[in-house]
Design a protein around this motif. Structure first.
Motif, PDB file in Angstrom:
ATOM      1  N   LYS A   1       0.683  -1.342   0.002  1.00 57.31           N
ATOM      2  CA  LYS A   1       0.034  -0.070  -0.177  1.00 57.31           C
ATOM      3  C   LYS A   1       0.770   1.184  -0.049  1.00 57.31           C
TER       4      LYS A   1
ATOM      5  N   SER B   1       1.130   3.995  -3.186  1.00 52.06           N
ATOM      6  CA  SER B   1       0.353   5.298  -3.011  1.00 52.06           C
ATOM      7  C   SER B   1       1.430   6.707  -3.342  1.00 52.06           C
TER       8      SER B   1
ATOM      9  N   CYS C   1       2.574   9.419   1.623  1.00 49.81           N
ATOM     10  CA  CYS C   1       2.466   8.661   2.849  1.00 49.81           C
ATOM     11  C   CYS C   1       2.641   9.321   3.999  1.00 49.81           C
TER      12      CYS C   1
ATOM     13  N   LEU D   1      -2.253   6.949   3.711  1.00 47.43           N
ATOM     14  CA  LEU D   1      -1.869   7.036   2.208  1.00 47.43           C
ATOM     15  C   LEU D   1      -2.854   7.792   1.451  1.00 47.43           C
ATOM     16  N   TYR D   2      -2.222   8.579   0.510  1.00 45.95           N
ATOM     17  CA  TYR D   2      -2.620   9.265  -0.316  1.00 45.95           C
ATOM     18  C   TYR D   2      -2.265   9.020  -2.046  1.00 45.95           C
ATOM     19  N   SER D   3      -3.605   8.565  -2.543  1.00 47.96           N
ATOM     20  CA  SER D   3      -3.535   7.952  -4.072  1.00 47.96           C
ATOM     21  C   SER D   3      -4.533   8.691  -4.912  1.00 47.96           C
TER      22      SER D   3
END
Length: 147
Positions: free
Chosen positions: A63, A67, A70, A80-82
């Motif tokens: 993960k 991403s 983080c 976490l940014y996606s």
């Protein structure tokens, strides 16, 4: 008549000897089977405890790798940014939870329990992340470089 009695006695002794040998063989086989079952039980329980921790660490590592950004949260987990999706992973009440939201940091209410674990710790020194998961007295740690 005496040869018949002697022959009958020899047959009885032969049968008793065969039964004793079969009994010794059976007891030895039971001992071997119980020793093997005990060893298998130890291996299986140790594998289950270790697998749960290592699978959780691999999941979190993947993960983080996938991403865009983080951040570490105060509870030892990660945010976490996606793109527009924000995912939060944390540990509480004997489990690792994950919750995903769009455009905002999700709170720790609810969420999906993804693994059983006692604790999770994610830390970083800038380039290297250290992920540690403890479960059932066993701990698994991995180092992850963002690159």
């Amino acid at each position: 008549m005496e040869s018949y009695k002697g022959r009958q006695l020899a047959d009885v002794i032969g049968s008793a000897g065969s039964m004793v040998l079969f009994m010794i063989f059976s007891v030895c086989m039971l001992i071997i089977i119980s020793a093997a079952a005990s060893a298998y039980e130890r291996i299986s329980s140790n594998y289950s405890e270790t697998f749960n921790s290592s699978a959780a660490v691999r999941y979190i590592s993947n993960k983080i790798r996938s991403s865009d950004k983080c951040e570490l949260s105060e509870d030892g987990g990660v945010i976490l940014y996606s793109g527009d999706i924000v995912c939060r992973i944390w540990c509480e009440e004997g489990g690792i939870f994950e919750k995903t939201a769009s455009m905002r940091i999700p709170d720790t209410d609810g969420g999906d329990r993804i693994f059983s674990a006692d604790s999770i710790s994610v830390s970083t020194d800038g380039e290297l992340y250290t992920i540690t998961v403890s479960s059932g007295g066993e701990s698994f740690e991995a180092l992850l470089g963002r690159g």
